[in-house]
Motif scaffolding. Structure first.
Motif, PDB file in Angstrom:
ATOM      1  N   THR A  19       0.847  -1.209   0.000  1.00 42.19           N
ATOM      2  CA  THR A  19       0.000   0.000   0.000  1.00 42.19           C
ATOM      3  C   THR A  19       0.877   1.253   0.000  1.00 42.19           C
ATOM      4  O   THR A  19       2.009   1.221   0.468  1.00 42.19           O
ATOM      5  N   GLU A  27     -10.329   1.337  -1.652  1.00 40.56           N
ATOM      6  CA  GLU A  27      -9.768   0.743  -2.870  1.00 40.56           C
ATOM      7  C   GLU A  27     -10.261  -0.692  -3.058  1.00 40.56           C
ATOM      8  O   GLU A  27      -9.593  -1.520  -3.685  1.00 40.56           O
ATOM      9  N   THR A  40     -10.749  -0.604  -6.843  1.00 41.23           N
ATOM     10  CA  THR A  40      -9.632  -0.078  -7.638  1.00 41.23           C
ATOM     11  C   THR A  40      -8.310  -0.755  -7.332  1.00 41.23           C
ATOM     12  O   THR A  40      -7.321  -0.527  -8.029  1.00 41.23           O
ATOM     13  N   GLY A  41      -8.255  -1.548  -6.290  1.00 38.40           N
ATOM     14  CA  GLY A  41      -6.989  -2.093  -5.808  1.00 38.40           C
ATOM     15  C   GLY A  41      -6.460  -3.267  -6.607  1.00 38.40           C
ATOM     16  O   GLY A  41      -7.124  -3.816  -7.481  1.00 38.40           O
ATOM     17  N   TRP A  95      -0.549  -0.703  -8.196  1.00 43.43           N
ATOM     18  CA  TRP A  95      -1.060  -1.580  -7.141  1.00 43.43           C
ATOM     19  C   TRP A  95      -2.338  -0.985  -6.548  1.00 43.43           C
ATOM     20  O   TRP A  95      -3.308  -1.726  -6.295  1.00 43.43           O
ATOM     21  N   PHE A  96      -2.327   0.353  -6.358  1.00 36.81           N
ATOM     22  CA  PHE A  96      -3.525   1.028  -5.831  1.00 36.81           C
ATOM     23  C   PHE A  96      -3.736   2.340  -6.566  1.00 36.81           C
ATOM     24  O   PHE A  96      -2.773   3.032  -6.921  1.00 36.81           O
ATOM     25  N   SER A 122      -4.694   5.174  -5.653  1.00 39.22           N
ATOM     26  CA  SER A 122      -4.194   6.378  -4.964  1.00 39.22           C
ATOM     27  C   SER A 122      -2.851   6.821  -5.529  1.00 39.22           C
ATOM     28  O   SER A 122      -2.511   8.000  -5.533  1.00 39.22           O
ATOM     29  N   GLU A 123      -2.080   5.847  -6.031  1.00 38.99           N
ATOM     30  CA  GLU A 123      -0.726   6.141  -6.506  1.00 38.99           C
ATOM     31  C   GLU A 123      -0.715   7.076  -7.719  1.00 38.99           C
ATOM     32  O   GLU A 123       0.235   7.835  -7.919  1.00 38.99           O
ATOM     33  N   ILE A 158      -6.509   2.505   4.238  1.00 37.38           N
ATOM     34  CA  ILE A 158      -6.940   2.049   2.915  1.00 37.38           C
ATOM     35  C   ILE A 158      -7.694   0.743   3.085  1.00 37.38           C
ATOM     36  O   ILE A 158      -7.264  -0.137   3.853  1.00 37.38           O
ATOM     37  N   THR A 164      -9.303  -2.681   1.337  1.00 39.10           N
ATOM     38  CA  THR A 164      -9.076  -3.546   0.181  1.00 39.10           C
ATOM     39  C   THR A 164     -10.001  -4.760   0.265  1.00 39.10           C
ATOM     40  O   THR A 164     -10.458  -5.135   1.353  1.00 39.10           O
TER      41      THR A 164
END
Ligand SMILES: Cc1ncc(COP(=O)(O)O)c(CNCCCC(=O)O)c1O
Length: 451
Positions: free
Chosen positions: A119, A265, A268-269, A276-277, A279-280, A289, A291
């Protein structure tokens, strides 16, 4: 793009219809279902599934479907990935359940180590495991409330967070998720989302964030906010990608006001959006976060991962549950994460985007009913509107989705106005299969637009 999944497929990677849909055995099962299962639970497909592998699902009558839905963003590593199957078989033969709160086991710890590592953020983290996305969201809110001593939770228009009482309160759309199920949990406040297609043209992410923050500060009070909870790309709400700058502005506000920034996420994860996520993509580091879905190749598993000082603010025994972090699901998750790493499914998701976006934009050019094309990686969508307007066209959306099903391609819809066709293929889907699915989509548009 990986054509070969992770070993020989147990199902031919092809679209092949051999009976009318639904076929005879599906019809028999539908009759049994009508007499045994409540009508309150719906299903998208009229057929019943017998087996699946990679990007293909086969029904009980032998019809093979190209899957562009992944069971709602779950089978990112493909259906029945051989490594996942082998890991599950080994674990289930060893032990199926002890309850981690009774007899702990390595698999749970190993999944937590992976989540802490994968994460966003290089701060010290801790993880708790659960079973479903809604459970993870519920517990993330619990953590935020204990850690801050505050109770208000801020959520957004078009949000979806689950079907439990609190997560219904957090979710925006009334029908089918909330209608008739109130009263809902309190201290939940909704503010406008950044929705570039429907915002005033040119509204920046920063401006949209300022709009939301003004409402938070004037109508809730910053000192009362335990958490700001948001999907980095909204899922059930219609794959809404906020304008650049929106998420960073919200996280900055949270840091300044002492509120916990929770990134949901669940959908979206795990490589779904090409990272990977999600947010990146905007350099956002959530405090917590959530998952689920793609984490374990189809086995039920969910988690809350976050800053150690927040997670450990909860008294021992404050988080838990009978099945949370089930050992078989943990074994599946460790195998799935290994597949994602070894096959570089982030690159696979970006390759899917490169294949799909031009095709979706061509539909927008050609048909005049695609108001917006959006998404990231292998989480893409088209929002359908009446020609020359931005009026949602849910009937057309439903007709095109069903037309794809009738031709052996699984597609899903979404959106507050049910006018979004969304695409969530397994990240290991073969290029040819994906292209064939897009050809069927093109034909469905041709057959239904303007009719
Ligand atoms: C962002 C986000 N948070 C939370 C959830 C909830 O996850 P559960 O595992 O379904 O509880 C979801 C589940 N989305 C699919 C719901 C399907 C349906 O129930 O009709 C999500 O997408």
């Amino acid at each position: 793009m990986t054509d070969l999944l992770t070993g020989p497929h147990t199902v031919a990677q092809e679209r092949r219809l051999v009976t009318e849909l639904p076929g005879p055995r599906s019809r028999e099962l539908a009759a049994r279902r009508a007499a045994a299962v409540t009508s309150a639970v719906g299903s998208v497909l009229p057929v019943y599934i017998e087996r699946a592998a990679g990007g293909v699902v086969v029904d009980v009558d032998g019809n093979s479907f190209i899957d562009l839905g992944s069971g709602i963003a779950v089978t990112n590593v493909g259906h029945a990935a051989p490594e996942v199957v082998a890991a599950v078989q080994a674990q289930v033969a060893a032990f199926t359940h002890t309850c981690f709160m009774v007899g702990p086991y390595e698999g749970y710890v190993a999944v937590a180590e992976e989540l802490d590592r994968l994460t966003p953020g290089d701060h010290e983290k801790r993880t708790a495991l659960f079973n479903t996305g809604a459970e993870a969201v519920e517990n993330a809110v619990k953590v935020a409330r204990v850690a801050t001593g505050r109770s208000a939770v801020v959520v957004f228009d078009h949000a979806y967070h689950g079907r439990t009482n609190l997560t219904m309160a957090l979710t925006a759309k009334n029908m089918p998720y909330k209608h008739g199920f109130g009263p809902f949990a309190g201290e939940v406040y909704r503010v406008p989302m950044s929705y570039p297609y429907r915002d005033e043209p040119g509204t920046t992410g920063e401006q949209a964030a300022a709009r939301a923050i003004d409402l938070i500060e004037t109508q809730i009070g910053a000192a009362n906010v335990a958490a700001v909870l948001i999907e980095p790309i909204q899922g059930e709400g219609g794959f809404v990608v906020p304008a650049p700058g929106f998420l960073p502005a919200l996280t900055d506000w949270c840091r300044r006001s002492g509120a916990v920034f929770i990134a949901d996420e669940v959908q979206t994860g795990f490589c779904r959006t090409g990272a990977w996520f999600a947010s990146e993509h905007e350099g956002v580091v959530p405090d917590l976060i959530t998952t689920a879905k793609g984490i374990a190749g189809g086995m039920p598993l969910a988690g809350v991962t976050g800053r150690a000082e927040l997670m450990d603010a909860v008294h021992t025994g404050g988080l838990g549950g009978t099945y949370g972090g089930n050992p078989v699901s943990c074994a599946a998750a460790l195998a799935s994460i290994r597949i994602m790493r070894e096959l570089d499914l982030n690159a696979a998701a970006r390759a899917i985007e490169a294949t799909m976006l031009p095709r979706l934009r061509a539909l927008q050019e050609r048909t005049g009913v695609v108001g917006d094309v959006r998404g990231r990686g292998a989480m893409l969508a088209v929002e359908l509107v009446e020609p020359g307007t931005n009026e949602p066209d849910s009937a057309l959306t439903n007709a095109i989705s069903k037309a794809c099903h009738a031709e052996g391609v699984i597609t899903l819809t979404a959106g507050t106005h049910s006018n979004v066709l969304r695409f969530l293929p397994p990240l290991v889907i073969g290029q040819d299969l994906l292209t064939e699915g897009l050809d069927v989509l093109d034909a469905a548009f041709d057959a239904h637009v303007g009719k």
